[in-house]
Motif scaffolding. Sequence first.
Motif, mmCIF file in Angstrom:
data_model
loop_
_atom_site.group_PDB
_atom_site.id
_atom_site.type_symbol
_atom_site.label_atom_id
_atom_site.label_comp_id
_atom_site.label_asym_id
_atom_site.label_seq_id
_atom_site.Cartn_x
_atom_site.Cartn_y
_atom_site.Cartn_z
ATOM 1 N N GLY A 8 0.822 -1.196 0.000
ATOM 2 C CA GLY A 8 0.000 0.000 0.000
ATOM 3 C C GLY A 8 0.855 1.244 0.000
ATOM 4 N N PRO A 9 0.247 2.394 -0.263
ATOM 5 C CA PRO A 9 0.990 3.663 -0.274
ATOM 6 C C PRO A 9 1.693 3.905 1.052
ATOM 7 N N GLY A 10 2.989 4.065 0.999
ATOM 8 C CA GLY A 10 3.763 4.337 2.201
ATOM 9 C C GLY A 10 3.912 3.161 3.148
ATOM 10 N N LYS A 11 3.579 1.974 2.671
ATOM 11 C CA LYS A 11 3.645 0.789 3.533
ATOM 12 C C LYS A 11 4.646 -0.219 2.991
ATOM 13 N N GLN A 12 5.019 -1.144 3.839
ATOM 14 C CA GLN A 12 5.888 -2.230 3.408
ATOM 15 C C GLN A 12 5.072 -3.303 2.688
ATOM 16 N N ARG A 13 5.748 -4.046 1.861
ATOM 17 C CA ARG A 13 5.095 -5.156 1.184
ATOM 18 C C ARG A 13 4.699 -6.207 2.211
ATOM 19 N N THR B 296 -6.250 -0.985 -0.932
ATOM 20 C CA THR B 296 -5.577 -0.326 -2.047
ATOM 21 C C THR B 296 -4.084 -0.581 -2.021
ATOM 22 N N GLY B 297 -3.517 -0.859 -3.188
ATOM 23 C CA GLY B 297 -2.080 -1.062 -3.286
ATOM 24 C C GLY B 297 -1.711 -1.781 -4.569
ATOM 25 N N VAL B 298 -0.433 -2.030 -4.705
ATOM 26 C CA VAL B 298 0.049 -2.839 -5.820
ATOM 27 C C VAL B 298 0.129 -4.282 -5.340
#
Length: 116
Positions: free
Chosen positions: A40-45, A90-92
Amino acid sequence: QVQLVESGGGLVRAGGSLTLSCGASENIFNFNAMAWFRQGPGKQRELVAEINVGGKKTYSDSVKGRFSITRDGPQNTVYLRMDSLKPEDTGVYYCHARILSTRNFWGQGTQVTVSS
């Protein structure tokens, strides 16, 4: 070289559903496990869901009961069905495959955006 290709990401409203696909360039049963991670935005995988060669499935607490990982051996494809989506999903999303713990393979990622 192993290739993993994700598809199926997109924009969806909260409460909606999406199904991600990960196509592998070789027999998925050559891997000890396949999984979906997300960042996610600004988060770790983080690990979202995993299925091992024996079919055992594990899920992160945040998606348990909403997401489902499945596979289609003849199609060399792993899926992630996502229901009741939340904005925090939300995220990649990345497809991952591993052979033992030493050989790791990643897809290029697919964007999932959940609007409130």
